[in-house]
Design a protein around this motif. Structure first.
Motif, PDB file in Angstrom:
ATOM      1  N   LEU B 251      -8.292  -3.956   9.432  1.00  0.00           N
ATOM      2  CA  LEU B 251      -7.237  -3.297  10.205  1.00  0.00           C
ATOM      3  C   LEU B 251      -5.888  -3.497   9.519  1.00  0.00           C
ATOM      4  CD1 LEU B 251      -6.407  -1.769  12.781  1.00  0.00           C
ATOM      5  CD2 LEU B 251      -5.972  -3.988  13.839  1.00  0.00           C
ATOM      6  N   GLY B 252      -5.626  -4.741   9.123  1.00  0.00           N
ATOM      7  CA  GLY B 252      -4.347  -5.036   8.491  1.00  0.00           C
ATOM      8  C   GLY B 252      -4.160  -4.235   7.207  1.00  0.00           C
ATOM      9  N   TYR B 253      -5.221  -4.146   6.413  1.00  0.00           N
ATOM     10  CA  TYR B 253      -5.097  -3.440   5.142  1.00  0.00           C
ATOM     11  C   TYR B 253      -4.885  -1.944   5.363  1.00  0.00           C
ATOM     12  CZ  TYR B 253      -5.590  -2.690   0.185  1.00  0.00           C
ATOM     13  OH  TYR B 253      -5.320  -2.366  -1.120  1.00  0.00           O
ATOM     14  N   THR B 254      -5.593  -1.380   6.355  1.00  0.00           N
ATOM     15  CA  THR B 254      -5.405   0.043   6.665  1.00  0.00           C
ATOM     16  C   THR B 254      -3.963   0.298   7.117  1.00  0.00           C
ATOM     17  OG1 THR B 254      -7.702   0.121   7.389  1.00  0.00           O
ATOM     18  CG2 THR B 254      -6.321   1.991   7.969  1.00  0.00           C
ATOM     19  N   LEU B 255      -3.452  -0.582   7.988  1.00  0.00           N
ATOM     20  CA  LEU B 255      -2.083  -0.402   8.475  1.00  0.00           C
ATOM     21  C   LEU B 255      -1.079  -0.574   7.337  1.00  0.00           C
ATOM     22  CD1 LEU B 255      -2.247  -2.107  11.984  1.00  0.00           C
ATOM     23  CD2 LEU B 255      -2.323   0.331  11.404  1.00  0.00           C
ATOM     24  N   LEU B 256      -1.377  -1.512   6.431  1.00  0.00           N
ATOM     25  CA  LEU B 256      -0.496  -1.680   5.267  1.00  0.00           C
ATOM     26  C   LEU B 256      -0.464  -0.402   4.434  1.00  0.00           C
ATOM     27  CD1 LEU B 256       1.210  -3.593   3.408  1.00  0.00           C
ATOM     28  CD2 LEU B 256      -0.929  -4.080   2.203  1.00  0.00           C
ATOM     29  N   MET B 257      -1.647   0.181   4.205  1.00  0.00           N
ATOM     30  CA  MET B 257      -1.720   1.424   3.444  1.00  0.00           C
ATOM     31  C   MET B 257      -0.943   2.541   4.164  1.00  0.00           C
ATOM     32  SD  MET B 257      -3.501   0.900   0.695  1.00  0.00           S
ATOM     33  CE  MET B 257      -2.830  -0.742   0.595  1.00  0.00           C
ATOM     34  N   TYR B 258      -1.114   2.582   5.496  1.00  0.00           N
ATOM     35  CA  TYR B 258      -0.412   3.569   6.325  1.00  0.00           C
ATOM     36  C   TYR B 258       1.095   3.401   6.170  1.00  0.00           C
ATOM     37  CZ  TYR B 258       1.281   5.616  10.737  1.00  0.00           C
ATOM     38  OH  TYR B 258       1.960   6.337  11.686  1.00  0.00           O
ATOM     39  N   TYR B 259       1.539   2.140   6.237  1.00  0.00           N
ATOM     40  CA  TYR B 259       2.964   1.838   6.113  1.00  0.00           C
ATOM     41  C   TYR B 259       3.482   2.267   4.733  1.00  0.00           C
ATOM     42  CZ  TYR B 259       7.152  -1.006   5.482  1.00  0.00           C
ATOM     43  OH  TYR B 259       8.418  -1.414   5.198  1.00  0.00           O
ATOM     44  N   LEU B 260       2.708   1.913   3.692  1.00  0.00           N
ATOM     45  CA  LEU B 260       3.155   2.245   2.328  1.00  0.00           C
ATOM     46  C   LEU B 260       3.177   3.758   2.109  1.00  0.00           C
ATOM     47  CD1 LEU B 260       1.381  -0.561   0.268  1.00  0.00           C
ATOM     48  CD2 LEU B 260       3.786  -0.407   0.940  1.00  0.00           C
ATOM     49  N   LEU B 261       2.199   4.467   2.684  1.00  0.00           N
ATOM     50  CA  LEU B 261       2.201   5.935   2.587  1.00  0.00           C
ATOM     51  C   LEU B 261       3.447   6.503   3.242  1.00  0.00           C
ATOM     52  CD1 LEU B 261      -1.391   7.211   3.447  1.00  0.00           C
ATOM     53  CD2 LEU B 261      -0.150   7.571   1.318  1.00  0.00           C
ATOM     54  N   LYS B 262       3.761   5.975   4.430  1.00  0.00           N
ATOM     55  CA  LYS B 262       4.944   6.452   5.154  1.00  0.00           C
ATOM     56  C   LYS B 262       6.211   6.161   4.376  1.00  0.00           C
ATOM     57  CE  LYS B 262       4.494   7.829   9.498  1.00  0.00           C
ATOM     58  NZ  LYS B 262       5.201   8.047  10.728  1.00  0.00           N
ATOM     59  N   ARG B 263       6.201   5.044   3.619  1.00  0.00           N
ATOM     60  CA  ARG B 263       7.355   4.720   2.796  1.00  0.00           C
ATOM     61  C   ARG B 263       7.427   5.609   1.563  1.00  0.00           C
ATOM     62  NH1 ARG B 263      10.272  -0.030   3.499  1.00  0.00           N
ATOM     63  NH2 ARG B 263      11.471   0.919   1.825  1.00  0.00           N
ATOM     64  N   GLY B 264       6.427   6.480   1.380  1.00  0.00           N
ATOM     65  CA  GLY B 264       6.489   7.448   0.298  1.00  0.00           C
ATOM     66  C   GLY B 264       5.703   7.062  -0.945  1.00  0.00           C
ATOM     67  N   LEU B 265       4.946   5.954  -0.894  1.00  0.00           N
ATOM     68  CA  LEU B 265       4.130   5.605  -2.058  1.00  0.00           C
ATOM     69  C   LEU B 265       2.994   6.612  -2.198  1.00  0.00           C
ATOM     70  CD1 LEU B 265       5.606   2.877  -2.180  1.00  0.00           C
ATOM     71  CD2 LEU B 265       3.412   1.849  -2.770  1.00  0.00           C
ATOM     72  N   SER B 266       2.635   6.936  -3.446  1.00  0.00           N
ATOM     73  CA  SER B 266       1.575   7.910  -3.629  1.00  0.00           C
ATOM     74  C   SER B 266       0.224   7.209  -3.494  1.00  0.00           C
ATOM     75  CB  SER B 266       1.692   8.566  -5.003  1.00  0.00           C
ATOM     76  OG  SER B 266       0.765   7.991  -5.878  1.00  0.00           O
ATOM     77  N   PRO B 267      -0.769   7.934  -2.991  1.00  0.00           N
ATOM     78  CA  PRO B 267      -2.107   7.361  -2.834  1.00  0.00           C
ATOM     79  C   PRO B 267      -2.677   6.817  -4.146  1.00  0.00           C
ATOM     80  CG  PRO B 267      -1.958   9.444  -1.683  1.00  0.00           C
ATOM     81  CD  PRO B 267      -0.697   9.309  -2.461  1.00  0.00           C
ATOM     82  N   VAL B 268      -2.287   7.417  -5.286  1.00  0.00           N
ATOM     83  CA  VAL B 268      -2.807   6.928  -6.572  1.00  0.00           C
ATOM     84  C   VAL B 268      -2.366   5.489  -6.804  1.00  0.00           C
ATOM     85  CG1 VAL B 268      -2.892   7.326  -9.044  1.00  0.00           C
ATOM     86  CG2 VAL B 268      -2.729   9.265  -7.490  1.00  0.00           C
ATOM     87  N   ILE B 269      -1.101   5.200  -6.491  1.00  0.00           N
ATOM     88  CA  ILE B 269      -0.606   3.828  -6.615  1.00  0.00           C
ATOM     89  C   ILE B 269      -1.404   2.904  -5.691  1.00  0.00           C
ATOM     90  CG2 ILE B 269       1.421   2.344  -6.351  1.00  0.00           C
ATOM     91  CD1 ILE B 269       2.062   4.309  -8.398  1.00  0.00           C
ATOM     92  N   LEU B 270      -1.675   3.398  -4.495  1.00  0.00           N
ATOM     93  CA  LEU B 270      -2.421   2.572  -3.539  1.00  0.00           C
ATOM     94  C   LEU B 270      -3.826   2.267  -4.056  1.00  0.00           C
ATOM     95  CD1 LEU B 270      -1.355   4.176  -0.134  1.00  0.00           C
ATOM     96  CD2 LEU B 270      -0.343   2.271  -1.381  1.00  0.00           C
ATOM     97  N   ILE B 271      -4.436   3.234  -4.733  1.00  0.00           N
ATOM     98  CA  ILE B 271      -5.769   2.994  -5.320  1.00  0.00           C
ATOM     99  C   ILE B 271      -5.677   1.900  -6.372  1.00  0.00           C
ATOM    100  CG2 ILE B 271      -7.567   3.989  -6.782  1.00  0.00           C
ATOM    101  CD1 ILE B 271      -7.036   6.649  -5.404  1.00  0.00           C
ATOM    102  N   LEU B 272      -4.666   2.007  -7.242  1.00  0.00           N
ATOM    103  CA  LEU B 272      -4.493   1.001  -8.284  1.00  0.00           C
ATOM    104  C   LEU B 272      -4.304  -0.385  -7.671  1.00  0.00           C
ATOM    105  CD1 LEU B 272      -2.252   2.728 -10.975  1.00  0.00           C
ATOM    106  CD2 LEU B 272      -4.613   1.952 -11.180  1.00  0.00           C
ATOM    107  N   ILE B 273      -3.425  -0.459  -6.665  1.00  0.00           N
ATOM    108  CA  ILE B 273      -3.192  -1.736  -5.996  1.00  0.00           C
ATOM    109  C   ILE B 273      -4.515  -2.289  -5.475  1.00  0.00           C
ATOM    110  CG2 ILE B 273      -2.125  -2.810  -3.965  1.00  0.00           C
ATOM    111  CD1 ILE B 273       0.197  -0.838  -4.266  1.00  0.00           C
ATOM    112  N   THR B 274      -5.311  -1.409  -4.861  1.00  0.00           N
ATOM    113  CA  THR B 274      -6.583  -1.841  -4.276  1.00  0.00           C
ATOM    114  C   THR B 274      -7.537  -2.375  -5.340  1.00  0.00           C
ATOM    115  OG1 THR B 274      -6.287  -0.151  -2.574  1.00  0.00           O
ATOM    116  CG2 THR B 274      -8.472  -1.095  -2.785  1.00  0.00           C
TER     117      THR B 274
END
Lengths: 258, 291
Positions: B251-274
């Motif tokens: 849950l925490g990780y999903t919400l973190l991803m949600y927060y980062l998306l809302k902050r304008g981070l691109s999903p590609v960056i999120l994949i790399l982070i993951t």
């Protein structure tokens, strides 16, 4: 002799490519060991051993099915390598299974890696969708199919041509933590997909339902069908409770009343 | 605050504010039986581009694409439709046809985009579960059992028997469900036309309940760390995190991803982070692995 094994390895590799595609696409189930055993037996010129080994491997994999996204050891490569090994070395089907299973586990780890590597391609697909470029979307899917074919082709060809033992050593020389780490990342990746859905669907008045769904699975281990039915019950209650136009207008999700 | 939001998601807000506005709102019936059959064949490639981020999304779009093209002759409408169908999607590959039928009926009737999205999300999870139970745990073992018992004696006909039984059920269901979904969808829409907003709201309730459940069952993160405090050993996951709340990391990780998306981070960056987190998590440190 060399020529003959090269031809056989190529034919088996082509079959592996086709069966590998069928594992996720088509799903005619020609990829099951029971079918693969027949084909590999025909290619290697020993049909009875192929059929029997295929049937034995089939029973090993009978319980290993893809449930809720969790992937079991790769049934395609397990069936093909196992049957080929049994015929080429004259070993018992049981020994063939012992060789096939570690292979199948390693191949599944590579598949995990492929599923991870294909994630960034989705952003190319987003761009095509934005441009209404239908050909582009189709190309991406054909690329996926081609990647699967090439992958299975190579993975089946090498061990059969160079010998199963040599291939096993290569697999074991990769650091385990790297493979495990990619697997872990794969398990976390769905969070990004859900986050993107939430970014579009989640409004303040819906947070409550998200919490309900999460709690039902986390604490009560409910299957998703039960969660959906509870969601449906809440939705129906809400729908009929507000069955004047007023309720919907008051919620003010969008200006105009019904 | 308001201007910041507008800057971050201009495209999304344009879509959400005018979900009902089609440039070409005509609701002519263009989908034929032949189209439906053709789409069944295309849906065999549902998982061609399977990946962990959107799972079957691009394959889903591929499957319904000729239908969408026929329905939306206006390019802007087609683009909006394609974009929304590129969102996360995952269901059972056989039962997908009923969702395809319903969604096509809704697209053809130019339903509110949010309603279409909510129906798609609300159906994918439960059908996934039903399909697993029905096909992987019931049909497949039965067919395999019949085939393998013949094959154990070295009889190659076992494989053929297996394939025939399995695929008669498989394709019978696919074609049947596609039609059923389309006609049921068309009829349901005309009777619900008056209530589209309420239906959209109701579908969103089901959809988000399902997403809540999917987060708990699909996202997998577990801490493996054991903290040594003097003689006491505290397993981070079992002794601490699970006590606070099981699935707190997913849950925490999903919400973190949600927060980062809302902050304008691109999903590609999120994949790399993951990926980086996953690999670091499995490095064997002297104190054990983190994940």
């Amino acid at each position: 002799m060399d020529q003959e094994i090269l031809l056989q390895a190529l034919l088996i590799a082509i079959w592996a490519g086709i069966a590998g595609i069928d594992l996720f696409n088509g799903l005619l189930h020609i990829h099951r060991p029971i079918v693969t055993g027949v084909i590999v037996g025909l290619i290697l010129g020993d049909l009875p051993t192929g059929v029997m080994t295929g049937a034995a491997i089939e029973l090993v994999w009978a319980g290993m099915v893809p449930l809720a996204g969790a992937q079991p050891p790769n049934v395609v490569i397990g069936g093909i390598i196992g049957t080929a090994f049994a015929i080429l070395t004259g070993q018992d089907p049981q020994v063939a299974i012992g060789v096939a299973v570690p292979f199948a586990v390693a191949v599944q780890a590579c598949i995990t890696l492929m599923f991870t590597a294909f994630s960034p391609v989705m952003h190319k697909a987003d761009k095509y969708a934005e441009e209404a470029n239908t050909k582009g979307i189709e190309r991406i899917n054909y690329l996926g199919i081609a990647t699967l074919f090439v992958f299975y082709f190579v993975v089946a060809f090498l061990p059969i041509y160079f010998g199963a033992e040599a291939a096993k050593n290569v697999v074991e020389s990769l650091p385990a933590w790297l493979i495990a780490g990619l697997g872990t990342a794969g398990g976390m990746m769905a969070a990004i997909g859900f986050a993107m859905l939430l970014k579009i669907m989640l409004k303040k008045q819906y947070i409550a339902y998200l919490i309900v769904g999460f709690i039902l699975v986390t604490y009560l281990q409910m299957p998703i069908i039960a969660v959906a039915l509870i969601g449906l019950a809440i939705a129906m209650y809400d729908f009929y409770k507000t069955s004047g136009g007023q309720g919907a207008a008051m919620r003010g999700a969008r200006g105009r009343g019904i | 605050m308001a201007s910041e939001n507008a800057a971050i998601e201009p495209k999304i807000s344009a879509q959400v504010n005018n979900p009902e506005i089609y440039e070409d709102p005509s609701t002519e019936q263009v989908i034929t039986k032949r189209d439906l059959n053709k789409l069944v064949w295309r849906s065999l490639l549902l998982q061609a581009s399977f990946n962990y981020e959107r799972m079957q999304a691009a394959g889903w779009l591929y499957s319904i694409l000729p239908g969408l093209k026929k329905i939306h002759k206006n390019k802007q409408d087609l683009s909006e439709s394609m974009k929304s169908h590129m969102e996360f999607f995952n269901t059972h590959p056989f039962l997908v046809n009923i969702i395809m039928g319903i969604v096509l009926a809704m697209e053809e009737k130019k339903q509110n985009r949010n309603t279409i999205r909510a129906i798609r999300v609300a159906m994918m999870g439960p059908l996934g579960g039903i399909g697993d139970a029905l096909f992987w745990l019931t049909l497949l073992p039965i067919c395999v059992g019949i085939g393998a018992s013949l094959g154990a004696d070295g009889n190659p006909v076992g494989a053929l028997v297996f394939l025939v039984i399995f695929n008669v059920v498989h394709f019978g269901l696919r074609f049947g469900l596609m039609r059923y979904g389309y006609y049921a969808g068309t009829n349901a829409i005309s009777s619900l036309k008056e209530n589209t907003k309420k239906v959209s709201h109701a579908a969103s309730i089901v959809g988000l309940t399902v997403v809540g459940g999917l987060i708990a069952s699909f996202v997998q993160i577990k801490a493996n760390l054991v903290i040594h405090a003097g003689k006491a050993e505290i397993a981070l996951q079992e002794d601490l995190l699970d006590k606070i709340m099981p699935n707190i990391l997913p849950l925490g990780y999903t919400l973190l991803m949600y927060y980062l998306l809302k902050r304008g981070l691109s999903p590609v960056i999120l994949i790399l982070i993951t990926v980086v987190i996953g690999i670091i998590g499995k490095i064997p440190f002297p104190f054990g692995t983190i994940l």
